[in-house]
Design an enzyme around this catalytic site. Structure first.
Site, PDB file in Angstrom:
ATOM      1  N   ASP A 284       0.859  -1.172   0.000  1.00 15.61           N
ATOM      2  CA  ASP A 284       0.000   0.000   0.000  1.00 15.61           C
ATOM      3  C   ASP A 284       0.910   1.241   0.000  1.00 15.61           C
ATOM      4  OD1 ASP A 284      -3.266   0.311   1.549  1.00 15.61           O
ATOM      5  OD2 ASP A 284      -2.180   1.704   0.237  1.00 15.61           O
ATOM      6  N   GLU A 495     -11.008   5.723   4.491  1.00 18.37           N
ATOM      7  CA  GLU A 495      -9.979   5.225   5.408  1.00 18.37           C
ATOM      8  C   GLU A 495     -10.158   5.765   6.821  1.00 18.37           C
ATOM      9  OE1 GLU A 495      -6.867   5.420   1.742  1.00 18.37           O
ATOM     10  OE2 GLU A 495      -6.124   4.493   3.565  1.00 18.37           O
TER      11      GLU A 495
HETATM   12  O1  LIG Z   1      -4.610   4.905  -3.676  1.00 18.72           O
HETATM   13  C1  LIG Z   1      -3.681   3.883  -3.519  1.00 18.72           C
HETATM   14  C2  LIG Z   1      -3.933   3.133  -2.223  1.00 18.72           C
HETATM   15  C3  LIG Z   1      -5.255   2.372  -2.229  1.00 18.72           C
HETATM   16  O2  LIG Z   1      -5.266   1.425  -3.291  1.00 18.72           O
HETATM   17  C4  LIG Z   1      -5.431   1.638  -0.895  1.00 18.72           C
HETATM   18  O3  LIG Z   1      -6.634   0.846  -0.883  1.00 18.72           O
HETATM   19  C5  LIG Z   1      -5.506   2.594   0.270  1.00 18.72           C
HETATM   20  O4  LIG Z   1      -5.239   1.920   1.476  1.00 18.72           O
HETATM   21  C6  LIG Z   1      -4.599   3.790   0.070  1.00 18.72           C
HETATM   22  N1  LIG Z   1      -4.416   4.759   0.939  1.00 18.72           N
HETATM   23  C7  LIG Z   1      -3.637   5.684   0.327  1.00 18.72           C
HETATM   24  C8  LIG Z   1      -3.226   6.904   0.981  1.00 18.72           C
HETATM   25  C9  LIG Z   1      -3.465   7.050   2.360  1.00 18.72           C
HETATM   26  C10 LIG Z   1      -3.095   8.220   3.001  1.00 18.72           C
HETATM   27  C11 LIG Z   1      -2.495   9.271   2.292  1.00 18.72           C
HETATM   28  C12 LIG Z   1      -2.282   9.118   0.917  1.00 18.72           C
HETATM   29  C13 LIG Z   1      -2.647   7.940   0.261  1.00 18.72           C
HETATM   30  C14 LIG Z   1      -3.338   5.258  -0.940  1.00 18.72           C
HETATM   31  N2  LIG Z   1      -3.940   4.066  -1.080  1.00 18.72           N
END
Ligand SMILES: OC[C@@H]1[C@@H](O)[C@H](O)[C@@H](O)c2nc(-c3ccccc3)cn21
Length: 606
Positions: A284, A495
């Site tokens: 991730d 998230e």
């Molecule tokens: O977008 C790409 C991946 C996605 O596929 C995942 O399911 C997810 O957990 C995720 N969180 C972030 C992310 C979290 C915090 C700040 C910036 C980006 C980036 N991503």
């Protein structure tokens, strides 16, 4: 001279072996490096032999970029990659998790929790196919979907990304959406399959136990015996592998205190060896940094730990100079074994060859019209209809007769609430931006629930709309309105921002319900990513519909409210009375829900 890896008539494994043998260490490490589009200039792609680029949530070539603009951006990057010594194409990835949701004018489908309520794998397969086509319309051959989490606690901010709390239902939907996205495998051997240029590579995520963390706290610790982990959270990965999933993304979370990203036992021994997963494992976002507290503290060592555990591609996404330098140094010192690097690159190349990326590296301009196409919107509308769950229909304080389906030729009706006329709210998170937003003009085409109601009722029907009704415009209503539709719910989130320990209906929902439903026969439509606490207001409601996060095609809500179609949705999750009961899932010994898993009233088409 004849170059075997460039020959599409050669078997994939022969092409992989030939190409790997030609690659320098730098070129191999480049394939393991995924960077964010904002720093993916042609010079960076060339210099670092970058193997993959992604759009993080909301990252687009420009505001409201057209499909053609997306394609132009990706073409530029791809030509840089093709100009390198061995001409290995990049694979561009994006979170197309409910349609190609980053793209302006894309069809936004219901989020996974709503798809779970449909219990319709054929529908979900078609949604996968439509999503693949809308991604390809923008030149994108790879999506970080499906999320196959088994959300065991609705306090989790990502619970709406999960099809269900029930493992079997998640498996059913997983086995349907992957062939939709990637195309059907010719034989169930787990070889990565991307059937053609209208399909995309998928990514089953987040391995494993992301939906089982303590109190639903995002990225936290899943405390389970190995057998419970295998019984509850692992089965969808079995279905994903059998369907030829191209990639698996590792979860930020931990299992019994061990960060998943450094769990060699589960990634290498279970997923790769026991389950024979043959695609590539991707991290991730900045997950290598985040296995330490504070993040990035021992990055050099974290790189060794995670690659050693079985990570193949790293979603860096910005610190690629440091990442590449650290992997190179450790490879040269033998701290990272060459056969581990070769396994990682082999898996990545296997997917790129299997999906025809060497033969068709560039976006297909003939596909741009599929973005937000009419057939896809019709499909999304059908999904909305089938996803709505009718929880209460009649036996209100008034006259107790069923309230739904509503009559289309009422004299005068009232539509109220924050979510009645707001496309952003009905789409939820992961829409146009990472967190989503409210409003009606950000995602392009779509139909709000109010607009759908207006087009469903008789043109003589008077509709009063008020986002925030005050006492005044409903007080003299006893005999004035035939009925009211009250549309309230959650604000968009993604998230950790969605983690919520009380699950109450956000204000001003409760007071709108009380105010309106005490005076007028009312149908409450709840727009939320998960069950919320409704028991305190249930008696005042004449009817209650769980609409989840339906997306852009609001007509699907009116279709069932007015009886063009009957309600058929069934709860994919337990509807609790109170958060004090959590975690509480279907199958638990102590099970005392307000509405049980699988519940859903039905109505006949009018
Ligand atoms: O977008 C790409 C991946 C996605 O596929 C995942 O399911 C997810 O957990 C995720 N969180 C972030 C992310 C979290 C915090 C700040 C910036 C980006 C980036 N991503």
């Amino acid at each position: 001279t004849y170059v075997k890896y460039k020959d599409p008539k050669q078997p994939i494994e022969a092409r992989v072996t030939d190409l790997l043998a030609r690659m320098t260490l730098e070129e191999k490490i480049g394939q393991m490096t995924q960077i964010e589009r904002a720093n993916a200039s042609t010079s960076v792609i060339e210099k670092y032999f970058v193997g993959s680029v992604l759009s993080g949530g909301g990252s687009a070539p420009s505001e409201n970029a057209s499909a053609a603009a997306w394609q132009e951006m990706i073409t530029k990057m791809q030509k840089a990659a093709l100009s390198t010594r061995l001409g290995i194409p990049i694979i561009y990835g994006i979170d197309a998790v409910h349609g190609n949701n980053n793209a302006y004018n894309a069809t936004i489908f219901p989020h996974n929790v709503g798809l779970g309520a449909t219990r319709d794998p054929d529908l979900v397969k078609l949604i996968g196919r439509a999503t693949a086509l809308e991604a390809r319309a923008t030149g994108i051959p790879y999506t970080f979907a499906p999320c196959v989490a088994v959300c065991r606690d609705p306090r989790w901010g990502r619970c709406y990304e999960s099809f269900s709390e029930d493992t079997k239902l998640v498996q059913l939907m997983t086995a349907a959406v992957i062939p939709g996205l990637q195309g059907a495998p010719r034989h169930p051997t787990g070889i990565p399959v991307v059937a053609g240029p209208k399909n995309v590579a998928g990514c089953a995520k987040h391995f494993v136990g992301d939906g089982g963390t303590r109190n639903g706290i995002n990225e936290n610790n899943t405390v389970l015996s190995f057998h419970d982990l295998m019984r509850i959270h692992m089965p969808p990965y079995y279905d994903a592998v059998i369907k030829g999933i191209a990639s698996v993304m590792i979860s930020y979370s931990s299992w019994n205190g061990i960060k998943m990203h450094e769990n060699k036992f589960l990634i290498t021994q279970i997923l790769k060896e026991k389950m024979r997963f043959r695609g590539f494992v991707i991290t991730d976002w900045q997950a290598v940094d985040k296995i330490t507290t504070p993040p990035h503290k021992h990055y050099y060592h974290s790189i060794q730990e995670t690659i050693h555990a079985g990570i193949d591609m790293v979603m860096v996404p910005y610190d690629y100079p440091e990442f590449v330098a650290d992997v190179t140094a450790q490879a040269k010192r033998g701290a990272i074994k060459m056969d581990r690097i070769d396994d990682a690159v082999t898996r990545i190349l296997r997917v790129k060859f299997a999906m025809g990326l060497f033969e068709n590296p560039l976006p297909d301009q003939s596909l741009v019209a599929h973005l937000g196409s009419k057939p896809h919107r019709e499909l999304a509308r059908e999904a909305v209809r089938k996803s709505l769950v009718l929880l209460k229909n009649g036996k209100g304080k008034k006259d107790g007769k069923p309230v739904l389906p509503l009559t289309k030729n009422a004299k005068k009706i009232l539509v109220v609430g924050t979510h009645a006329h707001d496309l952003g709210l009905q789409c939820g998170g992961w829409t146009k931006s990472w967190q989503g937003q409210s409003g009606n003009n950000f995602t392009g085409q779509g139909t709000t629930i109010l607009e759908a109601i207006k087009s469903a009722v008789d043109k003589k029907t008077v509709i009063d709309y008020s986002e925030h009704p005050d006492k005044g415009n409903v007080s003299k209503s006893e005999d004035e309105y035939d009925y009211a539709v009250v549309v309230v719910g959650e604000q968009p989130y993604a998230e950790t921002a969605g983690d919520n320990l009380n699950l109450t209906i956000p204000g001003p929902g409760p007071e709108v319900i009380r105010k309106v439903c005490e005076l007028v026969k009312c149908v409450v439509v709840l727009v939320s990513g998960r069950p919320l606490v409704v028991e305190p207001y249930l008696d005042t409601m004449d009817a209650l519909v769980a609409a989840w996060l339906p997306g852009t095609e609001g007509h699907g809500v009116a279709d069932v409210l007015f009886g063009d179609y009957g309600f058929s949705g069934k709860l994919p999750r337990t509807w609790v009375r109170s958060v004090d009961q959590l975690p509480m899932n279907y199958g638990d010994k102590l099970y005392d829900p307000l509405f049980p898993f699988g519940f859903g009233l039905t109505t006949k088409p009018a």
